[in-house]
Design a protein around this motif. Sequence first.
Motif, PDB file in Angstrom:
ATOM      1  N   ALA A 195       0.525  -0.292  -8.654  1.00  0.00           N
ATOM      2  CA  ALA A 195      -0.532   0.723  -8.594  1.00  0.00           C
ATOM      3  C   ALA A 195       0.067   2.094  -8.283  1.00  0.00           C
ATOM      4  CB  ALA A 195      -1.574   0.341  -7.546  1.00  0.00           C
ATOM      5  N   THR A 205       0.572   5.596 -10.884  1.00  0.00           N
ATOM      6  CA  THR A 205      -0.240   6.732 -10.442  1.00  0.00           C
ATOM      7  C   THR A 205       0.635   7.981 -10.317  1.00  0.00           C
ATOM      8  OG1 THR A 205      -1.767   5.276  -9.264  1.00  0.00           O
ATOM      9  CG2 THR A 205      -1.759   7.584  -8.599  1.00  0.00           C
ATOM     10  N   THR A 217      -4.237   7.690 -12.685  1.00  0.00           N
ATOM     11  CA  THR A 217      -3.646   6.347 -12.761  1.00  0.00           C
ATOM     12  C   THR A 217      -3.710   5.887 -14.199  1.00  0.00           C
ATOM     13  OG1 THR A 217      -4.235   5.729 -10.495  1.00  0.00           O
ATOM     14  CG2 THR A 217      -3.898   3.931 -12.051  1.00  0.00           C
ATOM     15  N   ALA A 230      -5.353   0.939  -7.508  1.00  0.00           N
ATOM     16  CA  ALA A 230      -4.922   2.306  -7.195  1.00  0.00           C
ATOM     17  C   ALA A 230      -5.946   3.008  -6.301  1.00  0.00           C
ATOM     18  CB  ALA A 230      -4.704   3.098  -8.484  1.00  0.00           C
TER      19      ALA A 230
END
Length: 254
Positions: free
Chosen positions: A135, A139, A144, A194
């Motif tokens: 995640a 990002t 993301t 995320a």
Amino acid sequence: MRIVVVGGAGDLGSRVVRDVTTRGHDAVSASRRTGVDIATGQGLKAALVDADAVVNCADDTSRGDTVTVYAARRLADTAADLGVHLAHISIVGIDDHPMTYYRRKLRAEQGIAAAGGPATILRATQFHSLAAFFARTLTLGPLTATIGDMALQPVDTDFVAQRLVDLALAPPPTGCTRATDVAGPDVLTIGELATLVRAHRGASAPHVVRIPPVGGLMRAVSESRTVPVAGTADLGGRTFEEWLAAQPPRLTGR
Ligand SMILES: NC(=O)c1ccc[n+]([C@@H]2O[C@H](COP(=O)([O-])OP(=O)(O)OC[C@H]3O[C@@H](n4cnc5c(N)ncnc54)[C@H](OP(=O)(O)O)[C@@H]3O)[C@@H](O)[C@H]2O)c1
């Protein structure tokens, strides 16, 4: 019982060592730092000779096939020669996945089966720490990126370690067998992961940008092939959110 944990100083292995000890058995951590190298065979037979079972948590993704495939086979051959039950960790969904590492893990399973000794293979999904790493990696600032519909069903590493210990302490099977896969309780998209990771450090939800899958690898990721088919895996351990709440605000590593 005397349980040798190869890779016993690693993330998963150290939890296996701790759990074996907590249950009142003898855990022997074996890796290069204790003079046991499964890639060369150094110290391996001596480490296994008095063992009731050996758990393989060793890996080195930077060395290609060397540890993931060939050293796993060497370990399986040595355990088979000594009649020692091998419990080996693998990954859910690798049967039809083009990712190089997953193909190596599948070849490792095949090598262990071919060694012919008593062996149990446990497949787990991605650990929570790896899901958080993915995640973070996907990002950039408030954005993301997600490859298609990419999702994970991450699992608490302690839950995986406990299951490996259950298997190592159980009566050895005849030949090689697969245990029921293990996964965490929730399926989460990369956007959801995320969002939770950013909220953990006080940041707002990201804007999720969907990258259409192109080619076999991206399609496999988009199809979330490492998420177990519903009803096929044992689910347990802390949820991703519960795990995250126990982490420091700034996440590091994988
Ligand atoms: N991370 C995930 O999400 C996930 C999910 C499912 C399955 N798994 C599997 O879990 C396993 C363990 O992962 P991990 O993250 O716990 O690994 P890790 O923290 O990197 O630990 C690996 C250990 O292997 C040992 N090792 C490396 N080369 C060796 C060699 N030649 N001989 C003996 N020991 C050696 C290392 O100790 P020394 O340096 O002392 O040798 C190290 O302690 C891997 O097989 C992985 O595929 C991981």
